[in-house]
Design a protein around this motif. Structure first.
Motif, PDB file in Angstrom:
ATOM      1  N   VAL A 182       3.570  35.303  85.277  1.00 23.72           N
ATOM      2  CA  VAL A 182       3.319  36.737  85.106  1.00 23.72           C
ATOM      3  C   VAL A 182       1.843  37.032  85.330  1.00 23.72           C
ATOM      4  O   VAL A 182       0.966  36.311  84.829  1.00 23.72           O
ATOM      5  CB  VAL A 182       3.728  37.197  83.689  1.00 23.72           C
ATOM      6  N   ALA A 183       1.546  38.084  86.073  1.00 16.84           N
ATOM      7  CA  ALA A 183       0.170  38.540  86.258  1.00 16.84           C
ATOM      8  C   ALA A 183      -0.259  39.301  85.007  1.00 16.84           C
ATOM      9  O   ALA A 183       0.363  40.303  84.643  1.00 16.84           O
ATOM     10  CB  ALA A 183       0.053  39.432  87.484  1.00 16.84           C
ATOM     11  N   VAL A 184      -1.303  38.834  84.338  1.00 15.74           N
ATOM     12  CA  VAL A 184      -1.722  39.408  83.059  1.00 15.74           C
ATOM     13  C   VAL A 184      -3.224  39.676  83.079  1.00 15.74           C
ATOM     14  O   VAL A 184      -4.015  38.810  83.468  1.00 15.74           O
ATOM     15  CB  VAL A 184      -1.404  38.456  81.883  1.00 15.74           C
ATOM     16  N   THR A 185      -3.588  40.875  82.638  1.00  6.89           N
ATOM     17  CA  THR A 185      -4.978  41.225  82.388  1.00  6.89           C
ATOM     18  C   THR A 185      -5.117  41.532  80.904  1.00  6.89           C
ATOM     19  O   THR A 185      -4.233  42.176  80.320  1.00  6.89           O
ATOM     20  CB  THR A 185      -5.398  42.459  83.201  1.00  6.89           C
ATOM     21  N   THR A 186      -6.189  41.055  80.288  1.00 12.82           N
ATOM     22  CA  THR A 186      -6.391  41.321  78.865  1.00 12.82           C
ATOM     23  C   THR A 186      -7.599  42.227  78.667  1.00 12.82           C
ATOM     24  O   THR A 186      -8.586  42.146  79.408  1.00 12.82           O
ATOM     25  CB  THR A 186      -6.601  40.020  78.077  1.00 12.82           C
ATOM     26  N   VAL A 187      -7.497  43.077  77.647  1.00 11.46           N
ATOM     27  CA  VAL A 187      -8.558  44.032  77.326  1.00 11.46           C
ATOM     28  C   VAL A 187      -8.760  44.021  75.817  1.00 11.46           C
ATOM     29  O   VAL A 187      -7.800  44.158  75.050  1.00 11.46           O
ATOM     30  CB  VAL A 187      -8.177  45.457  77.781  1.00 11.46           C
ATOM     31  N   ILE A 188     -10.008  43.850  75.399  1.00 14.30           N
ATOM     32  CA  ILE A 188     -10.339  43.912  73.979  1.00 14.30           C
ATOM     33  C   ILE A 188     -10.719  45.343  73.631  1.00 14.30           C
ATOM     34  O   ILE A 188     -11.644  45.918  74.229  1.00 14.30           O
ATOM     35  CB  ILE A 188     -11.514  42.971  73.636  1.00 14.30           C
ATOM     36  N   ALA A 189     -10.005  45.946  72.701  1.00 10.12           N
ATOM     37  CA  ALA A 189     -10.294  47.321  72.288  1.00 10.12           C
ATOM     38  C   ALA A 189      -9.706  47.548  70.907  1.00 10.12           C
ATOM     39  O   ALA A 189      -8.635  47.036  70.586  1.00 10.12           O
ATOM     40  CB  ALA A 189      -9.711  48.331  73.277  1.00 10.12           C
ATOM     41  N   ASP A 190     -10.415  48.331  70.107  1.00  7.41           N
ATOM     42  CA  ASP A 190     -10.012  48.600  68.722  1.00  7.41           C
ATOM     43  C   ASP A 190      -9.824  50.097  68.546  1.00  7.41           C
ATOM     44  O   ASP A 190     -10.776  50.876  68.709  1.00  7.41           O
ATOM     45  CB  ASP A 190     -11.090  48.071  67.775  1.00  7.41           C
ATOM     46  N   ALA A 191      -8.607  50.516  68.220  1.00  7.95           N
ATOM     47  CA  ALA A 191      -8.326  51.932  68.030  1.00  7.95           C
ATOM     48  C   ALA A 191      -9.113  52.536  66.873  1.00  7.95           C
ATOM     49  O   ALA A 191      -9.277  53.760  66.804  1.00  7.95           O
ATOM     50  CB  ALA A 191      -6.832  52.152  67.808  1.00  7.95           C
ATOM     51  N   ALA A 192      -9.612  51.697  65.969  1.00 12.68           N
ATOM     52  CA  ALA A 192     -10.424  52.200  64.869  1.00 12.68           C
ATOM     53  C   ALA A 192     -11.812  52.644  65.330  1.00 12.68           C
ATOM     54  O   ALA A 192     -12.543  53.282  64.579  1.00 12.68           O
ATOM     55  CB  ALA A 192     -10.564  51.136  63.778  1.00 12.68           C
ATOM     56  N   ASP A 193     -12.166  52.288  66.553  1.00 15.76           N
ATOM     57  CA  ASP A 193     -13.431  52.705  67.167  1.00 15.76           C
ATOM     58  C   ASP A 193     -13.097  53.679  68.298  1.00 15.76           C
ATOM     59  O   ASP A 193     -12.941  53.264  69.450  1.00 15.76           O
ATOM     60  CB  ASP A 193     -14.174  51.479  67.703  1.00 15.76           C
ATOM     61  N   PRO A 194     -12.960  54.971  68.005  1.00 17.18           N
ATOM     62  CA  PRO A 194     -12.452  55.915  69.011  1.00 17.18           C
ATOM     63  C   PRO A 194     -13.260  55.937  70.300  1.00 17.18           C
ATOM     64  O   PRO A 194     -12.690  56.034  71.393  1.00 17.18           O
ATOM     65  CB  PRO A 194     -12.510  57.260  68.290  1.00 17.18           C
TER      66      PRO A 194
END
Length: 225
Positions: free
Chosen positions: A57-69
């Protein structure tokens, strides 16, 4: 601005941690989708991404926190610059025992940022490409406190209730553009081997995406009681 033509075999899963998020990612991967996985930490993302990549599977990962709008929106804008996905799933929630009469304003604002504002932000950033293409699916994970208020989980009750209302509003706004907005409302505790097994619940996300226009479901309630 939308990055280009809609990719009919690309899904973005926000909240792709162990459990339901991983199950949803695996379900779409089985249908040949490439995936963008979004979560707060590499510790959450890396094992799932490695597993999926091992299966081709082609996968890209992204680090992001919804608590930091602010940071969350910036991360999603980078996703939108790269791909116009056919499917977006927002599977994020702050599950905590708390008391409405004791919780601070700061705590409640943080909880609402995660439970509902993050979902709206995701829709604001990632559905314009769908609207331009005249197709797409935007799904969220709801919860039992959105149906029956739970005083022992006050912030989650506020968040899931607001999320349920947001889904209704977004459905009304986006259906004329041929974009399906819906929710899977899970009532109970998700656990493998139970009636709320993550893999069983994930099937509902695929079914919602597969529904033909004109027969769209806005909310599926999965009750484990």
């Amino acid at each position: 601005m939308p990055s280009g033509p809609l990719d009919p075999r690309h899904a973005v899963v926000v909240g792709a941690g162990p459990g339901l998020g991983a199950a949803v990612a695996r379900r779409f991967a089985r249908e040949g989708f490439a995936l963008t996985l979004v979560a707060r930490t590499p510790q959450t993302l890396d094992p799932l991404a490695a597993e999926l990549r091992a299966g081709g599977v082609a996968v890209t990962t992204v680090i992001a926190d919804a608590a930091d709008p602010v940071g969350f929106r910036a991360a999603l804008l980078e996703v939108a610059d790269r791909v116009t996905p056919a499917v977006v799933v927002y599977n994020v929630g702050l599950v905590a025992a708390d008391d409405l009469l004791e919780a601070s304003a700061e705590y409640l604002l943080d909880a609402l940022a995660v439970d509902v504002v993050g979902a709206v932000t995701t829709a604001q950033v990632l559905t314009p490409g769908m609207r331009a293409a005249g197709a797409g699916t935007f799904l969220v994970t709801g919860g039992g406190p959105g149906l029956v208020p739970d005083p022992a989980h006050a912030s989650l009750t506020l968040g899931k209730s607001a999320l349920r209302a947001a889904v209704t509003v977004l459905h009304e706004q986006l259906a004329p553009a041929h974009v399906h907005v819906g929710s899977v409302t899970v009532v109970g505790v998700i656990a493998p081997g139970t009636s709320l097994d993550p893999d069983r619940i994930a099937e509902h996300y695929w079914r919602l995406h597969s529904e033909p226009e004109g027969a769209w479901t806005v909310d599926v309630v999965v009750d484990g009681s």
